[in-house]
Design a protein around this motif. Structure first.
Motif, PDB file in Angstrom:
ATOM      1  N   ILE A 191      60.083  20.202   1.462  1.00  0.00           N
ATOM      2  CA  ILE A 191      59.653  18.872   1.009  1.00  0.00           C
ATOM      3  C   ILE A 191      59.974  17.842   2.088  1.00  0.00           C
ATOM      4  O   ILE A 191      61.109  17.750   2.563  1.00  0.00           O
ATOM      5  CB  ILE A 191      60.343  18.505  -0.315  1.00  0.00           C
ATOM      6  CG1 ILE A 191      59.882  19.463  -1.419  1.00  0.00           C
ATOM      7  CG2 ILE A 191      60.051  17.055  -0.705  1.00  0.00           C
ATOM      8  CD1 ILE A 191      60.668  19.338  -2.709  1.00  0.00           C
ATOM      9  N   GLU A 218      57.498  19.892  -5.296  1.00  0.00           N
ATOM     10  CA  GLU A 218      58.260  18.676  -5.615  1.00  0.00           C
ATOM     11  C   GLU A 218      58.135  18.332  -7.097  1.00  0.00           C
ATOM     12  O   GLU A 218      59.129  17.989  -7.756  1.00  0.00           O
ATOM     13  CB  GLU A 218      57.768  17.518  -4.748  1.00  0.00           C
ATOM     14  CG  GLU A 218      58.613  16.262  -4.877  1.00  0.00           C
ATOM     15  CD  GLU A 218      58.192  15.190  -3.903  1.00  0.00           C
ATOM     16  OE1 GLU A 218      58.967  14.257  -3.676  1.00  0.00           O
ATOM     17  OE2 GLU A 218      57.060  15.285  -3.356  1.00  0.00           O
ATOM     18  N   GLY A 227      66.814  20.662  -7.541  1.00  0.00           N
ATOM     19  CA  GLY A 227      66.179  20.670  -6.233  1.00  0.00           C
ATOM     20  C   GLY A 227      66.721  21.793  -5.388  1.00  0.00           C
ATOM     21  O   GLY A 227      67.479  22.645  -5.858  1.00  0.00           O
TER      22      GLY A 227
END
Length: 404
Positions: A191, A218, A227
């Motif tokens: 990302i 994402e 994450g």
């Protein structure tokens, strides 16, 4: 990188591919058959007999496709399937698929074989029969452009992005230049790098798909509430998601990106490919991959003969089916875990070697392992394997543009 002077020999398969190993796989088709399968492998006690399997009872097309792909991987010569008898996996379909690929395969059903002890005994006998058949397999010359190599990072720290990862990138560039196929993944850890990767894409359409692929990752992470940045990364000196992403990205080197694939897609030609590991559709499966080995399995399903595993904090895992080469980023970690690390990229940080020199060392390790030498994790008997539930949609033609 210096030109290869090693002669690679491969095990020929009916589909035209070649393996760098000729292993027997014992595959359980549900968790209820896991213990019996593990005992079969343990009793045989051979580094070239590998345990794999799928624990779920409920059907899942992704898992079925993965089992078909890994059981017919070029490094696999023979397969023993172990079924409880009432799971949903299509055991007869999988057995026929393996046999249709030209491989020797057998099936044991515990509910029909008298239970645990008798199935273990029958399984040991079946594996010995498969080994006898494989012992007669003759090797043939194998070119470097027939090799598929993947890369993954695990246990990353502040040294990963400045030593091991970019050194792997240099190795990748050399392999791609000689026609080999290289594969990188971890889209959730890329990302912020989507625009850079899009600029390296073979076509504008592929570049757009790469951007959409990272955007999907994402969204997935945001919806699930997690994450790619783990507590261990912070403890190891990484400070931001961007820092981790750029470090992970550096494993890909500088070559043009030739395609975007999903688990089970075998690249049609040499070049550099990005593997999308995040499920399609609405998020519903939890973590895209619960451990590094889940991603290694997906690269194996895409045909990877071996995997380059970079680590800063340290990892001792290997893999069933395809050898894992450990590249250690941190010199202190290498000192503690030298018996598990194939390459000390920490020499870059201590000034003992340059980035190009370590890249060359990794390249030579790839050739050595492909030529038959065992990686450390392989010699230690590591055969980790994880397969869970996912869902993917087929890739479109823009994912694999024809190169000019």
């Amino acid at each position: 990188m210096s030109a290869s002077t090693r002669t690679l020999r491969g095990y020929p398969r009916a589909d035209g591919r070649k393996g760098i190993r000729n292993v027997v796989v014992v595959a359980y088709l549900v968790e209820c058959a896991h213990h019996v399968s593990r005992r079969i492998v343990s009793k045989v006690d051979d580094l070239d007999v590998h345990l794999i399997g799928f624990p779920g009872c409920y059907p899942n097309e992704y898992a079925s496709e993965m089992m078909r792909a890994v059981c017919t991987h070029p490094n696999v010569g023979g397969v023993l399937l172990v079924s409880l008898g009432c799971e949903s996996m299509d055991r007869d379909g999988l057995l026929n698929h393996v046999r249709d690929s030209g491989r020797a395969a057998q099936l044991l059903v515990i509910q029909e074989s008298g239970g645990t002890a008798s199935t273990i005994a029958a399984g040991v006998s079946a594996v010995e029969q498969l080994q006898e058949e494989l012992s007669r397999t003759a090797t043939v010359p194998m070119a470097l452009n027939e090799l598929i190599v993947g890369t993954i990072c695990g246990g990353s720290d502040g040294t990963s992005g400045i030593s091991a990862n970019p050194a792997v990138g240099r190795c990748f560039d050399a392999l791609v230049a000689q026609g080999a196929t290289c594969m990188f993944e971890e889209t959730g850890e890329l990302i912020g790098c989507e625009n850079i990767m899009a600029e390296r894409a073979a076509t504008p359409e592929l570049g757009k798909l790469i951007q959409e692929c990272v955007a999907k990752a994402e969204r997935y992470y945001r919806t699930m509430g997690f994450g790619s940045f783990a507590p261990g990364n912070a403890d190891g000196g990484l400070t931001t998601l961007e820092e981790k992403s750029m470090g992970a990205y550096s494993k890909s080197g500088a070559s043009q990106i030739h395609g975007l694939i999903k688990p089970g897609d075998v690249p049609p030609r040499g070049g550099l490919y990005l593997l999308d590991v995040v499920p399609d559709g609405e998020p519903r499966f939890g973590f895209p991959n619960i451990a590094d080995n889940a991603e290694i399995v997906e690269m194996i399903a895409c045909g990877c003969h071996l995997t380059l595993f970079t680590t800063g904090r340290g990892s001792v895992v290997g893999s069933a089916i395809s050898p894992v080469i450990k590249v250690c980023a941190n010199p202190a970690t290498y000192e503690r875990l030298a018996d598990d690390m194939d390459v000390n990229a920490g020499k870059i940080l201590t000034g003992e070697a340059s980035l190009d020199e370590v890249g060359e060392e990794i390249y030579q390790q790839v050739l050595a392992i492909a030529a038959g030498e065992r990686s450390l994790s392989e010699a230690l008997g590591h055969q980790e394997f994880i397969l869970t539930y996912k869902s993917f949609e087929p890739i479109g033609p823009a994912c694999l543009p024809v190169r000019q």
